[in-house]
Write an enzyme that holds these catalytic residues in place. Structure first.
Site, PDB file in Angstrom:
ATOM      1  N   LYS A 127    -121.506  82.577 -88.551  1.00  0.00           N
ATOM      2  CA  LYS A 127    -121.583  81.536 -87.516  1.00  0.00           C
ATOM      3  C   LYS A 127    -122.785  81.823 -86.636  1.00  0.00           C
ATOM      4  CE  LYS A 127    -119.174  77.934 -86.054  1.00  0.00           C
ATOM      5  NZ  LYS A 127    -118.288  77.036 -86.817  1.00  0.00           N
ATOM      6  N   ASP A 167    -121.800  72.217 -85.879  1.00  0.00           N
ATOM      7  CA  ASP A 167    -120.570  72.511 -85.123  1.00  0.00           C
ATOM      8  C   ASP A 167    -120.752  71.756 -83.800  1.00  0.00           C
ATOM      9  OD1 ASP A 167    -118.072  74.475 -85.286  1.00  0.00           O
ATOM     10  OD2 ASP A 167    -118.772  74.580 -83.231  1.00  0.00           O
TER      11      ASP A 167
HETATM   12  P1  NDP Z   1    -118.915  67.579 -81.365  1.00  0.00           P
HETATM   13  O1  NDP Z   1    -119.994  68.191 -80.600  1.00  0.00           O
HETATM   14  O2  NDP Z   1    -119.219  66.464 -82.300  1.00  0.00           O
HETATM   15  O3  NDP Z   1    -117.746  67.094 -80.406  1.00  0.00           O
HETATM   16  C1  NDP Z   1    -117.106  67.973 -79.544  1.00  0.00           C
HETATM   17  C2  NDP Z   1    -116.057  67.220 -78.740  1.00  0.00           C
HETATM   18  O4  NDP Z   1    -115.256  68.164 -78.045  1.00  0.00           O
HETATM   19  C3  NDP Z   1    -116.678  66.312 -77.700  1.00  0.00           C
HETATM   20  O5  NDP Z   1    -115.822  65.242 -77.458  1.00  0.00           O
HETATM   21  C4  NDP Z   1    -116.779  67.237 -76.499  1.00  0.00           C
HETATM   22  O6  NDP Z   1    -116.847  66.583 -75.248  1.00  0.00           O
HETATM   23  C5  NDP Z   1    -115.483  68.012 -76.631  1.00  0.00           C
HETATM   24  N1  NDP Z   1    -115.650  69.331 -76.022  1.00  0.00           N
HETATM   25  C6  NDP Z   1    -116.542  70.277 -76.371  1.00  0.00           C
HETATM   26  N2  NDP Z   1    -116.445  71.342 -75.570  1.00  0.00           N
HETATM   27  C7  NDP Z   1    -115.473  71.050 -74.696  1.00  0.00           C
HETATM   28  C8  NDP Z   1    -114.910  71.763 -73.619  1.00  0.00           C
HETATM   29  N3  NDP Z   1    -115.325  72.992 -73.262  1.00  0.00           N
HETATM   30  N4  NDP Z   1    -113.875  71.162 -72.938  1.00  0.00           N
HETATM   31  C9  NDP Z   1    -113.455  69.920 -73.287  1.00  0.00           C
HETATM   32  N5  NDP Z   1    -113.978  69.201 -74.288  1.00  0.00           N
HETATM   33  C10 NDP Z   1    -114.957  69.763 -74.988  1.00  0.00           C
HETATM   34  O7  NDP Z   1    -118.219  68.798 -82.170  1.00  0.00           O
HETATM   35  P2  NDP Z   1    -117.260  68.743 -83.433  1.00  0.00           P
HETATM   36  O8  NDP Z   1    -116.426  67.527 -83.415  1.00  0.00           O
HETATM   37  O9  NDP Z   1    -118.084  69.035 -84.627  1.00  0.00           O
HETATM   38  O10 NDP Z   1    -116.362  70.038 -83.176  1.00  0.00           O
HETATM   39  C11 NDP Z   1    -115.112  69.990 -82.503  1.00  0.00           C
HETATM   40  C12 NDP Z   1    -114.291  71.202 -82.876  1.00  0.00           C
HETATM   41  O11 NDP Z   1    -114.067  71.218 -84.294  1.00  0.00           O
HETATM   42  C13 NDP Z   1    -114.933  72.555 -82.559  1.00  0.00           C
HETATM   43  O12 NDP Z   1    -113.922  73.485 -82.247  1.00  0.00           O
HETATM   44  C14 NDP Z   1    -115.570  72.945 -83.883  1.00  0.00           C
HETATM   45  O13 NDP Z   1    -115.749  74.342 -83.987  1.00  0.00           O
HETATM   46  C15 NDP Z   1    -114.512  72.442 -84.858  1.00  0.00           C
HETATM   47  N6  NDP Z   1    -114.941  72.213 -86.230  1.00  0.00           N
HETATM   48  C16 NDP Z   1    -116.045  71.456 -86.524  1.00  0.00           C
HETATM   49  C17 NDP Z   1    -116.393  71.237 -87.833  1.00  0.00           C
HETATM   50  C18 NDP Z   1    -117.553  70.366 -88.214  1.00  0.00           C
HETATM   51  O14 NDP Z   1    -117.799  70.227 -89.411  1.00  0.00           O
HETATM   52  N7  NDP Z   1    -118.261  69.751 -87.291  1.00  0.00           N
HETATM   53  C19 NDP Z   1    -115.635  71.848 -88.941  1.00  0.00           C
HETATM   54  C20 NDP Z   1    -114.463  72.562 -88.522  1.00  0.00           C
HETATM   55  C21 NDP Z   1    -114.150  72.742 -87.214  1.00  0.00           C
HETATM   56  P3  NDP Z   1    -118.254  66.479 -74.489  1.00  0.00           P
HETATM   57  O15 NDP Z   1    -119.053  65.482 -75.265  1.00  0.00           O
HETATM   58  O16 NDP Z   1    -117.916  66.046 -73.117  1.00  0.00           O
HETATM   59  O17 NDP Z   1    -118.857  67.863 -74.523  1.00  0.00           O
HETATM   60  O1  2IT Z   2    -116.037  75.500 -88.183  1.00  0.00           O
HETATM   61  C1  2IT Z   2    -116.468  75.058 -89.262  1.00  0.00           C
HETATM   62  O2  2IT Z   2    -115.841  75.231 -90.330  1.00  0.00           O
HETATM   63  C2  2IT Z   2    -117.722  74.310 -89.254  1.00  0.00           C
HETATM   64  N1  2IT Z   2    -118.284  74.089 -88.195  1.00  0.00           N
HETATM   65  C3  2IT Z   2    -118.314  73.835 -90.540  1.00  0.00           C
HETATM   66  C4  2IT Z   2    -119.094  74.927 -91.206  1.00  0.00           C
HETATM   67  C5  2IT Z   2    -119.886  74.518 -92.419  1.00  0.00           C
HETATM   68  O3  2IT Z   2    -120.596  75.410 -92.921  1.00  0.00           O
HETATM   69  O4  2IT Z   2    -119.813  73.377 -92.873  1.00  0.00           O
END
Ligand code: NDP
Ligand code: 2IT
Length: 447
Positions: A127, A167
């Site tokens: 990561k 992420d």
């Molecule tokens: P994005 O940046 O697309 O969206 C993040 C969302 O979470 C936004 O709505 C954001 O609000 C909110 N958020 C972020 N930080 C905070 C905080 N400290 N408090 C409250 N709200 C918060 O990210 P993703 O959707 O990609 O990721 C969301 C989660 O999913 C994370 O935990 C990530 O690690 C996990 N994840 C992502 C994957 C991927 O492929 N993208 C795969 C697997 C897991 P705001 O816009 O106001 O910051």
């Molecule tokens: O938390 C996760 O699994 C991710 N942000 C996706 C990682 C990836 O390599 O697609």
């Protein structure tokens, strides 16, 4: 009761990493759940399996200087933690958020080892990221930051070495800039990053994969463990409104669920008749706006400032924002309102106290490393397509994604059953993920 070896390793780590709370939270959760494995396989202690697992193979921390639109030089801190390569090249996302520090990246990298193992694909764990905040930055500023970040990162990554992706704060725009700079520096067009755009060898269904996979997993575990049908007709409370939340909401609605909440870091929206997803997509994906704008387009919805998304009545909760966003008080509120399942879309969104309470109340609990593995699984499929110089159809990718998610449910339930923890999806996922990595670490010798 913890096995002596596990206890010793946890105690030592608590001292050594006392300044890394998120990392300790993640390692404690996994190590404690491995207790039954060490009872049956005490020889694993002899090969130092846990001491090796908790220490990243390599940690890179670097300066990221860039110039803002006014000509002022700014400096952020960059990270890449290459945690474990026993079963494949390091693989995991990059997070750009002001809260990023070594503890956050290490917890995410540690979780990624087991998540990637569960996908059944040849993917090690890693990561990275930065404390850079892409919010309120121009495209030019984000581009210059990404280029500077890659100026250092490129020498540590590669299609056979380490393959980053997105992420929080890293989506299609950032991956585009990062890929462009890698290509220029390495003089190589390869599958070094995933989540790429379709025009430059990205995979269909990668943007949707984490959210869709979360719903396939949730639907399946509801059927298998609650026995009253899957997501259909269930009210779903969801947090976040980014990549994971938007596509989880899309698939949940397609499966007949009613998504009643979404949020961002400023507040949350309650739409008891169902969130209108085209509105959310317009606000968040097209304009990078705030969820508060939603109520301008849906008169029946209410916006609430601050926390509180888990106070809405729902049958299923899908936290899809960030770590430790669902606390013990939130869990109590959910149970009081009749919630039957909490399934994690974000990484480590539930606190240990919340998880313990939910389990005690017989609420179905689906852990992140299993439930959100669909994203990295399709990243793995993107790597396969890049190696073949081929693109699969959306149907092919989606079919494979479903298969991976069903396999994860099966593997988790089988491992839980085998070690006397029948029905515990969290312990099952940890053990099933661990077994494959431990086997490979035994085979590779002490390296
Ligand atoms: P994005 O940046 O697309 O969206 C993040 C969302 O979470 C936004 O709505 C954001 O609000 C909110 N958020 C972020 N930080 C905070 C905080 N400290 N408090 C409250 N709200 C918060 O990210 P993703 O959707 O990609 O990721 C969301 C989660 O999913 C994370 O935990 C990530 O690690 C996990 N994840 C992502 C994957 C991927 O492929 N993208 C795969 C697997 C897991 P705001 O816009 O106001 O910051
Ligand atoms: O938390 C996760 O699994 C991710 N942000 C996706 C990682 C990836 O390599 O697609």
């Amino acid at each position: 009761m913890k096995n002596d070896y596990i206890k010793r390793v946890c105690d030592n780590l608590a001292i050594k990493s006392s300044h890394e709370p998120e990392f300790l939270q993640a390692t404690n959760e996994v190590l404690e759940s491995l207790d039954p494995v060490f009872k049956l396989n005490p020889e694993l202690e002899q090969i130092g399996i846990l001491e090796r697992l908790i220490e990243p193979e390599r940690t890179i921390i670097f300066r990221v200087p860039w110039v803002d639109d006014s000509g002022r030089v700014k400096v952020n801190r960059g990270f890449r933690v290459q945690f474990n390569s026993a079963i494949g090249p390091y693989k995991g996302g990059l997070r750009f958020h002001p809260s990023v520090d070594l503890s956050v990246i290490k917890f995410l990298g540690f979780e990624q080892i087991f998540k990637n193992s569960l996908t059944g694909l040849p993917l090690g764990g890693g990561k990275g990221g930065s404390d850079f905040d892409p919010k309120c930055k121009s495209d030019g500023e984000v581009m210059r930051f990404c280029q500077s970040f890659m100026n250092e990162l490129y020498r540590h990554i590669g299609q056979f070495t380490d393959v980053p992706a997105g992420d929080i704060g890293v989506g299609a725009r950032e991956i585009g800039y990062l890929f462009g700079q890698y290509k220029k520096l390495a003089n190589e067009f390869s599958g070094v990053l995933t989540g790429k755009g379709l025009s430059y060898s990205g995979s269909l269904v990668r943007p949707e994969a984490t959210g869709y996979g979360l719903c396939y997993y949730t639907d399946e575990v509801l059927r298998r463990l609650k026995g009253q049908g899957g997501l259909h007709d269930r009210r779903v409370a969801m947090s976040g409104s980014g990549n994971v939340a938007v596509f989880a909401a899309e698939k949940a609605a397609q499966m007949g669920a009613i998504v009643v909440t979404m949020s961002d870091s400023t507040g949350w929206v309650h739409a008891p008749n169902g969130i209108k997803l085209d509105v959310v997509k317009g606000i968040k994906l097209e304009h990078r706006g705030r969820i508060s704008e939603y109520v301008k387009y849906d008169a029946s919805a209410k916006y609430h400032e601050g926390r509180g998304v888990w106070s809405a009545a729902a049958d299923v909760a899908l936290p899809c924002a960030t770590q430790n966003e669902l606390t013990l008080d939130d869990a109590k509120q959910l149970v009081k309102n009749g919630c039957q399942a909490v399934v994690e879309g974000a990484n480590m969104p539930s606190t240990p106290e919340a998880i313990a309470y939910l389990k005690k109340q017989s609420v179905l609990f689906g852990p992140a490393k299993a439930a959100n593995a669909g994203g990295v699984a399709v990243s793995g499929l993107e790597m396969s397509q890049n190696s073949q110089r081929l693109s699969w159809t959306a149907q092919e990718v989606d079919d494979k994604l479903r298969e991976v998610m069903f396999n994860i449910v099966n593997m988790s339930l089988n491992a839980a059953e085998k070690y006397g923890k029948s029905g515990d999806l969290a312990i099952g996922a940890n053990i099933a993920g661990f077994e494959r990595v431990a086997d490979a670490m035994k085979a590779e010798g002490v390296v």
